[in-house]
Design an enzyme around this catalytic site. Structure first.
Site, PDB file in Angstrom:
ATOM      1  N   THR A 665     115.197   5.615  31.819  1.00 35.97           N
ATOM      2  CA  THR A 665     116.082   4.656  31.108  1.00 35.97           C
ATOM      3  C   THR A 665     116.699   5.272  29.947  1.00 35.97           C
ATOM      4  O   THR A 665     117.661   4.727  29.288  1.00 35.97           O
ATOM      5  CB  THR A 665     115.352   3.126  30.693  1.00 35.97           C
ATOM      6  N   LYS A 669     120.614   4.953  27.902  1.00 36.28           N
ATOM      7  CA  LYS A 669     120.873   4.672  26.546  1.00 36.28           C
ATOM      8  C   LYS A 669     121.659   5.771  25.947  1.00 36.28           C
ATOM      9  O   LYS A 669     122.457   5.332  25.305  1.00 36.28           O
ATOM     10  CB  LYS A 669     119.614   4.516  25.952  1.00 36.28           C
TER      11      LYS A 669
END
Length: 819
Positions: A665, A669
């Protein structure tokens, strides 16, 4: 008349500056017990946090009441980690009162930034697993899904990372030292969780009920934290369990002079919720970790069944009203525990209990490495949870009997899908247990879900071809752009409005602006401001001055060999050597930033941290290099540090061995904040590349298929790779020969020998391709305006990677629960 002047009724709903100012002062006086003149920054933080929390409570109660009134299906997300970060800014942002709170503090003569900095990160996780869980809680509330998180209220987190002489040291993370203003203790919500004991039958018949007796009990006490969605209208709940003894104090022992014995039960009980991931190198650590996982899972399931039974007469509708999501294998013990609760405690027949269990539970897998799929020795599980081992055996026996009856079954297939690993030390396979006890099993990227079917769950997939599905991970845009990068967020909202905050796919509307010179300039200005702030933070915390105009090259994630921080460090050593050869050769100035924690028992990962710090010390003090290269290891990586680094990053290092990173993830970001990715075709990198465009990502290295072929062929020779690449050989010789550790020349010989003799994660195999990709990065960054065009396209292209989208996919395809 009462001589004590009573305060006017506190306005707990007002969101304007004046209402907030009055509420902060009243909270300071009547909750904290300080007046304005004596109050310190921490007192103002507590007063402000309680003021903001008050403004969540009405909607929190209305949300819960509405779920009950509509008898809405509820989703219970069980995770051993919830990496929530700081909650104050998130709550203020959800309510739209950041500016009003700042203004209120300013009029009170209080520095808002200093107050915000007081809040500690909630030490409830370590890496992507916990941050994903936190994003999903935010998204469930934002879209109006009846979602609840269940986890453990760790008293000291995993650890606070310090660096001494380049080495990682672990200290307790005392995030609860001054209390937690966001939580509500629920001492009336306490469940007994049992361990050890024995199992006895109620009668002599083979089918007689069996009961778990002579157990040791611990109480699980609930602490609730409101989790607001965007806009603050829907507020869900994170319920964390704290372990307490059933008998807090042995008065008789104390009176006999046995003062340690008087508190022994308290200490042993509370150990269950003291530390995340206790060191499991010793058997005692393994036992504690198993007890931890069962502790929070059992308490959560008891709570879930209590909620259900409050409004339903029997359990026949359980799967229609309850969805239980297991976030990785840590809560996989939920399968036999739900069977035990339904059968032993509520009297359901075995077949009915099994059908309800399987239809209620679903499981998210986060790893393709067999050793990372939890297993427990039969001896340990049978000693700590004897009834559960019996249930596992019965589930397994019925399943294997069914499989063996098939004409096409063979011993190898049966052995692969069994819940018990029979070779060597007999162990219970928690991944197989979670798979078998779930109606859906999902991977977290398209590549990962496909590889699950071909590798770790190949035999189970053959048996259940429709069970595995994919839900690619997502991130919340509220924290990971709107809050952490206000400059860029304001620029985007100024051009396309702020609908993207609640629907990230709207951010694609800035794609045409990549060709707008004025927008690119403004985008570059926002990025530079973030780099300036990070440079100031680096100078203040680690004492190194960096050039904010340099390329900020970032690798931030937990330290693990498959994530290949070592590949990054090899590139760093090679680059340093080449700069030293000719500092005037027109090098692109670069600041290498690495951050992450290594598990306390993971020797190789801790050695990689030491190497990073030794390389940094050597490079940063070399006057011949100057600002051409700086290397930094930033300690104690957490959400707050990520919020400083990510907006400032130019280059995002996503360089895991292809086929080993489930999704990631951090890649999402960083791309959302305008960093370009250098990465392998692994995890969600593939899907990011598809959406931002192949020209706007730097791909290198072997593919997952090529990795498989290389190992299957058996002809990979790491030493031959080194001999064929002078730059690689030189970098390895520098590390192995003590160039970065002159006080202990052989310090990194074990790391280098591991690469030369095994290189399991193909660091050496991908080195040449990685070096070539880094040269492409340098050339691209030199064309600064075009780099900004690519950065805009990255931000515009990753709207699909919203956790709102991911949660909707879970709701539609797995949970069957609608907002």
């Amino acid at each position: 008349m009462d001589p004590v002047q009573q305060p006017a009724e506190l306005d707990r709903r007002g969101l304007d500056k004046e209402a907030l100012k009055r509420a902060i002062v009243e909270r300071l006086i009547y909750s904290i017990g300080k007046d304005k003149d004596a109050a310190k920054d921490h007192d103002w933080y507590q007063a402000l946090a309680l003021t903001v929390r008050d403004r969540l409570v009405d909607n929190w109660m209305n949300t819960t009441r509405g779920y009950y009134e509509r008898d809405q299906k509820r989703v219970y997300y069980l995770s051993v980690e919830f990496l929530m970060g700081r909650l104050l800014t998130d709550a203020m942002d959800s309510l739209g009162i950041v500016a009003a709170c700042r203004a209120a503090l300013d009029e009170l003569g209080v520095d808002a930034d200093r107050v915000f900095e007081v809040e500690p990160d909630q030490a409830l996780g370590n890496g992507g697993l916990g941050r994903l869980a936190a994003c999903y809680l935010n998204s469930m509330a934002s879209i109006g899904l009846a979602g609840y998180g269940y986890g453990i209220r760790y008293e000291f987190g995993m650890f606070q990372q310090g660096i001494e002489d380049g080495r990682q040291i672990e200290m307790p993370e005392q995030w609860l030292q001054f209390g937690n203003p966001w939580e509500f203790e629920r001492p009336e919500v306490a469940y007994p969780v049992e361990f050890y004991g024995r199992v006895e039958a109620a009668g002599d018949d083979e089918g007689s009920p069996r009961f778990w007796v002579d157990t040791q009990k611990v109480l699980a006490v609930a602490y609730d934290t409101p989790v607001p969605g965007w806009g603050g209208r829907k507020v869900n709940t994170l319920r964390l369990w704290s372990a307490k003894p059933t008998n807090a104090f042995g008065l008789a022992d104390f009176n006999r002079g046995d003062y340690m014995g008087a508190v022994a039960e308290q200490v042993l009980s509370e150990n269950l919720s003291r530390v995340l991931y206790p060191d499991d190198a010793a058997e005692s650590g393994q036992e504690l970790r198993l007890r931890q996982e069962f502790f929070f899972t059992s308490a959560s399931l008891q709570d879930i069944l209590r909620r259900y039974r409050q409004h339903h007469g029997d359990f026949s509708g359980l799967p229609d009203k309850v969805a239980i999501q297991l976030n990785d294998t840590h809560p996989a013990i939920a399968v036999p525990e739900l069977m035990r609760l339904l059968g032993d405690q509520h009297g359901l027949p075995w077949d009915e209990a099994w059908e309800l269990t399987r239809r209620t539970i679903s499981y998210t897998n986060h790893t393709l490495m067999p050793e990372a799929l939890e297993t427990w020795s039969v001896e340990l599980l049978g000693r700590v949870l004897p009834r559960h081992l019996e249930i596992v055996y019965r589930i397994n026996a019925a399943f294997l009997a069914e499989v063996s009856a098939d004409a096409d079954s063979d011993p190898a297939h049966v052995g692969a899908i069994s819940l018990i690993q029979e070779n060597g030390d007999r162990r219970v396979r928690m991944g197989n247990l979670a798979f078998l006890g779930s109606h859906r099993v999902n991977g977290v990227s398209a590549l990962h879900s496909g590889l699950m079917k071909e590798t770790v769950f190949a035999d189970l997939h053959r048996r259940f071809p429709d069970r595995i599905t994919n839900v690619t991970n997502g991130i919340t845009p509220r924290r990971w752009l709107h809050q952490c990068n206000p400059g860029l967020s304001g620029l985007i909202s100024g051009r396309i409005g702020d609908d993207w905050v609640g629907d990230l796919e709207c951010i694609a509307e800035i794609r045409p602006l990549a060709d707008d010179a004025g927008f690119r300039d403004a985008f570059a200005t926002a990025k530079q401001a973030n780099k300036d702030r990070l440079a100031a933070h680096i100078a203040a915390t680690v004492g190194v001055t960096v050039d904010p105009a340099a390329l900020f090259d970032v690798q931030i994630k937990r330290i693990h060999e498959y994530k290949r921080q070592l590949l990054n460090l090899l590139h760093t050593a090679a680059l340093y050597a080449e700069i030293c050869d000719d500092p005037t050769a027109g090098w692109q100035p670069r600041v290498k930033i690495v951050a992450g924690k290594a598990a306390s028992a993971y020797v190789a990962a801790k050695r990689i941290i030491h190497l990073a710090n030794d390389i940094a010390a050597t490079v940063n003090r070399d006057p011949a290099v100057g600002d051409l290269l700086k290397v930094l290891f930033l300690p104690n990586y957490n959400v707050t540090l990520a919020e400083r680094i990510i907006p400032a990053a130019d280059l995002s290092e996503q360089i895991s061995t292809a086929g080993m990173e489930a999704s990631g993830t951090g890649n999402m970001k960083l791309a959302l904040n305008g960093a370009l990715t250098i990465g392998t075709l692994d995890g969600a990198n593939i899907e990011i590349g598809e959406r931002v465009g192949a020209d706007n990502i730097f791909i290198f290295g072997l593919t997952a298929a090529e990795v498989g072929e290389l190992w299957a062929g058996g002809g990979y020779d790491p030493r031959a790779v080194v001999e064929a690449d002078p730059r690689l050989k030189r970098a390895l010789d520098m590390i192995a020969g003590g160039a970065f550790s002159p006080d202990e020349p052989d310090r990194y010989r074990p790391l280098v020998d591991g690469l030369l003799n095994d290189d399991r994660f193909l660091v050496l195999a991908d080195f040449a391709s990685y070096m070539e990709a880094q040269q492409r990065v340098d050339a691209a960054f030199a064309e600064r305006d075009d780099w900004m065009r690519r950065a805009v396209l990255n931000t515009a292209g990753v709207g699909w990677f919203s956790s709102d989208r991911a949660v909707r996919e879970y709701a539609e395809r797995i949970w069957k629960a609608m907002p």
